[in-house]
Enzyme design. Structure first.
Site, PDB file in Angstrom:
ATOM      1  N   TYR A 174      32.325  90.982  78.059  1.00 39.29           N
ATOM      2  CA  TYR A 174      33.775  90.782  78.020  1.00 39.29           C
ATOM      3  C   TYR A 174      34.360  91.213  79.360  1.00 39.29           C
ATOM      4  O   TYR A 174      33.782  90.928  80.404  1.00 39.29           O
ATOM      5  CB  TYR A 174      34.360  91.538  76.817  1.00 39.29           C
ATOM      6  CG  TYR A 174      35.687  91.007  76.370  1.00 39.29           C
ATOM      7  CD1 TYR A 174      35.888  89.649  76.137  1.00 39.29           C
ATOM      8  CD2 TYR A 174      36.758  91.869  76.181  1.00 39.29           C
ATOM      9  CE1 TYR A 174      37.112  89.155  75.734  1.00 39.29           C
ATOM     10  CE2 TYR A 174      37.992  91.379  75.773  1.00 39.29           C
ATOM     11  CZ  TYR A 174      38.171  90.026  75.552  1.00 39.29           C
ATOM     12  OH  TYR A 174      39.385  89.544  75.158  1.00 39.29           O
ATOM     13  N   LYS A 196      23.872  70.741  56.345  1.00 37.12           N
ATOM     14  CA  LYS A 196      23.430  69.980  57.512  1.00 37.12           C
ATOM     15  C   LYS A 196      23.259  70.908  58.714  1.00 37.12           C
ATOM     16  O   LYS A 196      22.312  70.775  59.489  1.00 37.12           O
ATOM     17  CB  LYS A 196      24.476  68.901  57.820  1.00 37.12           C
ATOM     18  CG  LYS A 196      24.019  67.802  58.752  1.00 37.12           C
ATOM     19  CD  LYS A 196      23.130  66.817  58.031  1.00 37.12           C
ATOM     20  CE  LYS A 196      22.766  65.639  58.895  1.00 37.12           C
ATOM     21  NZ  LYS A 196      23.654  64.481  58.745  1.00 37.12           N
TER      22      LYS A 196
END
Length: 410
Positions: A36, A91
């Site tokens: 970060y 999926k």
């Protein structure tokens, strides 16, 4: 416990099938400064200078969106975007397991094609590819065509093209066994929806010359009443049923060599199948109940039979396609998935089985065959590079080797 009860318990216990896992650890302040602030500013500025670096510096490089509007989910129909999430989520699990592709399920709360297109187009900066799923026909054609024209990443409607790739691969395997040539055989495709038209298109691209497409009214032909066909079907009619034969399936399937169904349960009767040529090939892909089940087809005398189900031989299922297809496409940061890449996937799948291994109950590889996804990935990457749609040029064999190490099939 019934399958229904077990499935509900399974999904409830895990709160679905997906979660978020960080690729990096944060052990101390230095790790935080890399992940970060302030370190994160460095890749931001590099991407600002060249947005294609987002494929290398962010999760985008291995991320696909599985997107639906919930208007045609499995065999359940228009059940809505919320009810479609379990399928999109499933999926995504298949993408990760078979191809180590990170995938995110997205259900859009609109049935309007224009709104759908706009929403997906605006998601482009986040993904390396878009898998369209379970969208009603003919709307799915307009959505895919518009997004392919407007986006700079692969857009792939798996219900169409994934099904077509595995169906054509299975057909080529069956023809190898019976020693017939695709350019010479008579092929009938029963069902002219999204999957059926895509199968016909890819068969033609693979060299088939004698293909007839059937809809619920019978054989389709150039010059038929236009109110009964959509633009995708119309574009195929000048290249199919060249004799302009008319009639129902019983008439058209007589003396056919290959019969492929993407239609209705029970559509292939004993009489229809028996009227085909010797060494017939029949793939019944309607799910969960096929046009004719495997055992019945074999009992009638079909030489090569297959269905979309996992409980009989020769399962023709697009699970064998999309993980490797997208693995190869995103490894070279492809801008699209073109016809050459689809055909490369066809031959990669059909080529898994050697002539020595080929037999009546084994003309298409098992979906759990660890060789499939890496072979498809390498072939697709090679085709993408050859046709100039790859941003990154790498050795396709490296793609294959990396894919072998990444798949997570037990």
């Amino acid at each position: 416990m019934s399958l229904r009860d077990e499935a509900l318990h399974y999904h409830r216990k895990h709160t679905g099938k997906l979660g978020m896992v960080a690729k990096v650890e944060l052990k101390d302040g230095y790790d935080l400064s890399l992940a970060y602030t302030p370190g994160v500013a460095e890749p931001c500025m590099e991407i600002h200078r060249d947005k294609d670096l987002s494929f290398k510096y962010t999760c985008r490089g291995n991320m696909v969106a599985v997107i639906t509007d919930g208007t045609r989910v499995l065999g359940l129909g228009d059940i809505g975007p919320e009810a479609a999430i379990p399928v999109m989520e499933g999926k995504a699990v298949l993408y990760k397991t078979f191809g180590d592709v990170d995938a995110i399920p997205i259900s859009l709360d609109t049935k309007d094609a224009g709104e759908f297109i706009k929403a997906v187009r605006m998601l482009q900066p986040n993904f390396a590819g878009i898998n369209l799923e379970d969208i009603s026909s003919p709307k799915c054609y307009d959505i895919e065509d518009a997004l392919k024209a407007q986006m700079d990443i692969p857009v792939f409607h798996d219900d169409q093209h994934g099904t077509a790739i595995i169906a054509v691969a299975a057909t080529i395997g069956g023809l190898r066994l019976v020693k017939k040539r695709i350019a010479e055989v008579k092929i009938v495709v029963n069902g002219a929806g999204a999957a059926g038209t895509a199968i016909v298109q890819l068969l033609l691209y693979a060299g088939a010359k004698h293909v007839t497409m059937m809809n619920s009214k019978g054989a389709m032909y150039e010059g038929m009443e236009m109110s009964r066909i959509n633009r995708v079907q119309a574009a195929l009619l000048s290249r199919t049923n060249l004799e302009k034969k008319q009639g129902g399936l019983a008439e058209i399937a007589e003396r056919a060599d290959v019969l492929i169904g993407v239609s209705q349960p029970g559509a292939f009767t004993t009489e229809i199948v028996k009227s085909m040529n010797a060494d017939s090939i029949v793939f019944s892909l309607c799910n969960p109940d096929p046009e004719i089940n495997y055992n019945d087809a074999k009992a009638i005398g079909v030489r090569v039979a297959g269905t979309g189900r996992s409980d009989s031989p020769n399962q023709v299922n697009n699970v064998s396609v999309f993980p490797g297809l997208f693995r190869g496409a995103i490894d070279v940061a492809a801008r699209q998935i073109n016809e050459e890449m689809k055909l490369a996937a066809v031959y990669a799948i059909s080529g898994i089985i050697t002539n020595e291994e080929l037999r009546e109950d084994y003309v298409v590889p098992n979906v759990f065959d660890k060789r499939v996804a890496p072979a498809v990935a390498a072939a697709v990457a090679r085709a993408a590079i050859k046709t100039g749609v790859a941003r990154t040029i790498i050795d396709p064999e490296e793609v294959k080797i990396n894919s072998i190490s990444r798949i997570n099939i037990a």
